[in-house]
Design a protein around this motif. Structure first.
Motif, PDB file in Angstrom:
ATOM      1  N   ALA A   1     -75.153  -4.068   3.874  1.00 18.71           N
ATOM      2  CA  ALA A   1     -74.584  -5.240   2.795  1.00 18.71           C
ATOM      3  C   ALA A   1     -74.094  -6.619   3.454  1.00 18.71           C
ATOM      4  CB  ALA A   1     -73.750  -4.805   1.635  1.00 18.71           C
TER       5      ALA A   1
ATOM      6  N   TYR B   1     -79.820  -7.668   7.693  1.00 15.69           N
ATOM      7  CA  TYR B   1     -81.011  -8.347   6.354  1.00 15.69           C
ATOM      8  C   TYR B   1     -82.548  -9.316   7.588  1.00 15.69           C
ATOM      9  CZ  TYR B   1     -77.284  -8.303   2.447  1.00 15.69           C
ATOM     10  OH  TYR B   1     -76.338  -8.283   2.444  1.00 15.69           O
TER      11      TYR B   1
ATOM     12  N   THR C   1     -76.286  -6.665  -7.352  1.00 12.37           N
ATOM     13  CA  THR C   1     -75.365  -7.559  -6.435  1.00 12.37           C
ATOM     14  C   THR C   1     -75.803  -8.656  -6.819  1.00 12.37           C
ATOM     15  OG1 THR C   1     -76.021  -8.318  -4.226  1.00 12.37           O
ATOM     16  CG2 THR C   1     -78.274  -7.602  -4.462  1.00 12.37           C
ATOM     17  N   SER C   2     -74.844  -9.641  -6.285  1.00 17.27           N
ATOM     18  CA  SER C   2     -75.132 -11.369  -6.333  1.00 17.27           C
ATOM     19  C   SER C   2     -76.518 -11.561  -6.026  1.00 17.27           C
ATOM     20  CB  SER C   2     -73.988 -12.052  -6.039  1.00 17.27           C
ATOM     21  OG  SER C   2     -73.751 -11.563  -5.260  1.00 17.27           O
ATOM     22  N   GLU C   3     -77.289 -11.308  -5.295  1.00 17.15           N
ATOM     23  CA  GLU C   3     -77.579 -11.496  -4.739  1.00 17.15           C
ATOM     24  C   GLU C   3     -79.197 -11.466  -4.906  1.00 17.15           C
ATOM     25  OE1 GLU C   3     -78.254 -11.481  -0.672  1.00 17.15           O
ATOM     26  OE2 GLU C   3     -77.317 -12.346  -0.554  1.00 17.15           O
TER      27      GLU C   3
ATOM     28  N   TYR D   1     -82.739  -7.771   0.870  1.00 14.75           N
ATOM     29  CA  TYR D   1     -82.345  -7.169   0.216  1.00 14.75           C
ATOM     30  C   TYR D   1     -81.748  -7.229  -0.956  1.00 14.75           C
ATOM     31  CZ  TYR D   1     -76.421  -5.968  -1.391  1.00 14.75           C
ATOM     32  OH  TYR D   1     -75.856  -5.836  -1.553  1.00 14.75           O
TER      33      TYR D   1
ATOM     34  N   ASN E   1     -69.063 -11.319  -4.005  1.00 10.66           N
ATOM     35  CA  ASN E   1     -68.638 -11.287  -3.463  1.00 10.66           C
ATOM     36  C   ASN E   1     -67.244 -10.874  -2.818  1.00 10.66           C
ATOM     37  OD1 ASN E   1     -70.494 -14.037  -2.578  1.00 10.66           O
ATOM     38  ND2 ASN E   1     -69.339 -14.010  -0.147  1.00 10.66           N
TER      39      ASN E   1
ATOM     40  N   VAL F   1     -68.343 -13.241   5.489  1.00  7.68           N
ATOM     41  CA  VAL F   1     -67.479 -14.411   5.951  1.00  7.68           C
ATOM     42  C   VAL F   1     -66.196 -14.558   5.483  1.00  7.68           C
ATOM     43  CG1 VAL F   1     -67.139 -15.526   3.476  1.00  7.68           C
ATOM     44  CG2 VAL F   1     -67.725 -16.931   5.307  1.00  7.68           C
TER      45      VAL F   1
ATOM     46  N   ASN G   1     -67.559 -20.554  12.708  1.00  3.29           N
ATOM     47  CA  ASN G   1     -68.065 -21.670  11.945  1.00  3.29           C
ATOM     48  C   ASN G   1     -68.973 -21.703  11.066  1.00  3.29           C
ATOM     49  OD1 ASN G   1     -70.007 -22.010  15.128  1.00  3.29           O
ATOM     50  ND2 ASN G   1     -69.056 -19.352  15.012  1.00  3.29           N
TER      51      ASN G   1
ATOM     52  N   VAL H   1     -71.713 -21.904   8.681  1.00  3.42           N
ATOM     53  CA  VAL H   1     -73.092 -22.501   9.142  1.00  3.42           C
ATOM     54  C   VAL H   1     -73.697 -23.580   7.638  1.00  3.42           C
ATOM     55  CG1 VAL H   1     -75.279 -21.064   8.221  1.00  3.42           C
ATOM     56  CG2 VAL H   1     -73.472 -20.214   9.083  1.00  3.42           C
TER      57      VAL H   1
ATOM     58  N   GLN I   1     -71.703 -24.891   1.401  1.00  2.00           N
ATOM     59  CA  GLN I   1     -72.683 -23.955   0.291  1.00  2.00           C
ATOM     60  C   GLN I   1     -71.562 -23.126  -0.519  1.00  2.00           C
ATOM     61  OE1 GLN I   1     -72.370 -23.364   3.261  1.00  2.00           O
ATOM     62  NE2 GLN I   1     -73.165 -22.140   4.641  1.00  2.00           N
TER      63      GLN I   1
ATOM     64  N   ARG J   1     -69.673 -19.938  -3.120  1.00  2.00           N
ATOM     65  CA  ARG J   1     -69.296 -18.702  -3.347  1.00  2.00           C
ATOM     66  C   ARG J   1     -68.109 -18.899  -4.889  1.00  2.00           C
ATOM     67  NH1 ARG J   1     -73.617 -19.169  -1.172  1.00  2.00           N
ATOM     68  NH2 ARG J   1     -74.199 -17.145   0.354  1.00  2.00           N
TER      69      ARG J   1
ATOM     70  N   TYR K   1     -76.977 -19.098  14.379  1.00  2.00           N
ATOM     71  CA  TYR K   1     -76.348 -18.306  13.752  1.00  2.00           C
ATOM     72  C   TYR K   1     -76.933 -17.276  13.726  1.00  2.00           C
ATOM     73  CZ  TYR K   1     -71.822 -16.550  12.134  1.00  2.00           C
ATOM     74  OH  TYR K   1     -70.574 -15.765  12.021  1.00  2.00           O
TER      75      TYR K   1
ATOM     76  N   TYR L   1     -83.504 -16.495   8.280  1.00  2.00           N
ATOM     77  CA  TYR L   1     -82.292 -16.540   7.296  1.00  2.00           C
ATOM     78  C   TYR L   1     -82.656 -17.964   6.515  1.00  2.00           C
ATOM     79  CZ  TYR L   1     -77.207 -17.240   5.508  1.00  2.00           C
ATOM     80  OH  TYR L   1     -76.527 -17.086   5.358  1.00  2.00           O
TER      81      TYR L   1
ATOM     82  N   ASP M   1     -80.586 -19.609   2.818  1.00  2.00           N
ATOM     83  CA  ASP M   1     -79.211 -19.341   2.196  1.00  2.00           C
ATOM     84  C   ASP M   1     -79.203 -20.013   0.479  1.00  2.00           C
ATOM     85  OD1 ASP M   1     -76.412 -18.252   2.269  1.00  2.00           O
ATOM     86  OD2 ASP M   1     -75.181 -19.949   3.325  1.00  2.00           O
TER      87      ASP M   1
END
Ligand code: UGA
Length: 338
Positions: A79, A84, A118-120, A149, A178, A197, A212, A214, A219, A221, A294, A299, A301
């Motif tokens: 996760a 990923y 997942t929230s994803e 994922y 999260n 994070v 960092n 990103v 963004q 959460r 990064y 990637y 987001d």
């Protein structure tokens, strides 16, 4: 009740096991994992039976254990977003293929399954708050491998749902938003992207490295303390009057909605309270980082991710209790107070 927790040595599995053993003397756990660092102190409990096993190899053992349990938690999964994009097929093999086998065993033996979605799965959905039955699952193009994922989990959600209709599989899908707390990631690993994070920022501070943001850190959460997540899972296991049967629940804390930039500043402020971090934190800057540098080019987001938890409140009688400052303090105490 006999509960089979596959992946009991992970972040969620270890907290779930600990809570069950502390409060439910009538529940027994069969714990399966390749690692046991996070659950060593549970080993002596007579209601905890640990089996070291790799679900990618030991198919017969898993089948035997499924036969002998009442409820299955298949928690073994990758996760971490960096994996990923760096090793998408590893994510597919573990998160999708291995877990599909377990879902099929649940169907074969008529067992109840409580599955970590997942929230994803909502991906880049632009709803103000995500609703289990209404929000769209929005992912990007195939070259954006981050979504493997989300797609793996979404496909399993769909398979489980379909088995519920065709074969009367008794399931609950829960979607963590999260979840944060002790034992989340190993902050001794100083590589960027090695942790989620919050723990990444703690690791950066510990190693005196810049934090960092990103793509600028705007963004958003919603951060959820692990004990709140676990209390929802216990209610799901209890399943009073079948309240969780064939349901999907967002399990998150919409009141802990913060941008990543706000998160970074909060963590830096709190870090000043720990003697061992005082000097390190003075050296650290919060800087912007490009996501392609990064994480890599594949990637992409999620800019905003807020759960509706009305369904969990209504059906489970659950609500999250831990506000953001307490969540961060408890987590940072675990990593830095000793
Ligand atoms: C996470 C992971 O996919 C899973 O842990 C989980 O399924 C799910 O979301 C969840 O827990 O709800 P994400 O929230 O994007 O995804 O993962 P993090 O690594 O915690 O990153 C959060 C945000 O912080 C991202 O926008 C990321 O780009 C940003 N970030 C991360 C930074 O700005 N700096 C960093 O050093 C690390």
């Amino acid at each position: 009740m006999n509960i089979l927790i596959i992946g009991a040595g992970g972040f969620i599995g270890s907290h779930l096991s600990e809570e069950i053993l502390a409060r439910r003397k009538d529940w027994r756990i069969t714990a399966v994992d390749i690692a046991s660092e996070k659950i060593e102190r549970l080993m002596e409990d007579k209601n905890f039976d640990f089996i070291r096993s790799d679900i990618l190899k030991d198919f017969d053992l898993i089948e035997e254990r499924v036969k002998n349990c009442d409820v299955i938690f298949p928690l073994a999964a990758i996760a971490n977003p960096l994996i990923y994009v760096q090793n998408p097929l590893k994510v597919f093999e573990l998160d999708f293929e291995a877990n599909l086998r377990i879902v099929k065993l649940a169907v074969k033996y008529g067992k109840r399954i409580i599955f970590p979605s997942t929230s994803e799965v909502y991906g880049m959905c632009d709803d103000d708050e995500f609703l289990e039955e209404d929000s769209n699952c929005v992912t990007g193009p195939i070259c954006r491998q981050r979504w493997i994922y989300s797609c793996s989990k979404q496909m399993l959600d769909r398979v489980i749902y379909a088995y519920g209709i065709r074969d009367n599989l008794h399931y609950t899908l829960f979607r963590p938003f999260n979840w944060i707390g002790p034992r989340l990631d190993d902050i001794r690993n100083e590589n960027n992207g090695s942790s989620r994070v919050v723990t990444q920022f703690l690791s950066n501070i510990l190693h005196g490295k810049n934090i960092n943001l990103v793509d600028g850190g705007s963004q958003v959460r919603c951060f959820t303390y692990i004990s709140d997540g676990i209390s929802a899972l216990v209610k799901i296991i209890e399943n009073k009057d079948n309240c969780a049967d064939k349901q999907i629940f967002n399990i998150g804390n919409p009141r802990n909605e913060y941008s990543i930039r706000e998160l970074a500043h909060k963590i830096v402020e709190l870090a000043k309270k720990y003697d061992k971090l005082k000097n390190l934190v003075k050296k650290i800057e919060i800087v912007a980082a490009n996501s392609a540098d990064y994480y890599g080019k594949s990637y992409q987001d999620v800019s905003k991710r807020v759960p509706s938890i009305k369904k969990a409140e209504r059906l489970l009688g659950w609500r999250p209790l831990i506000a953001m400052d307490e969540l961060l303090s408890k987590t940072m105490d675990f990593y830095f107070a000793n």
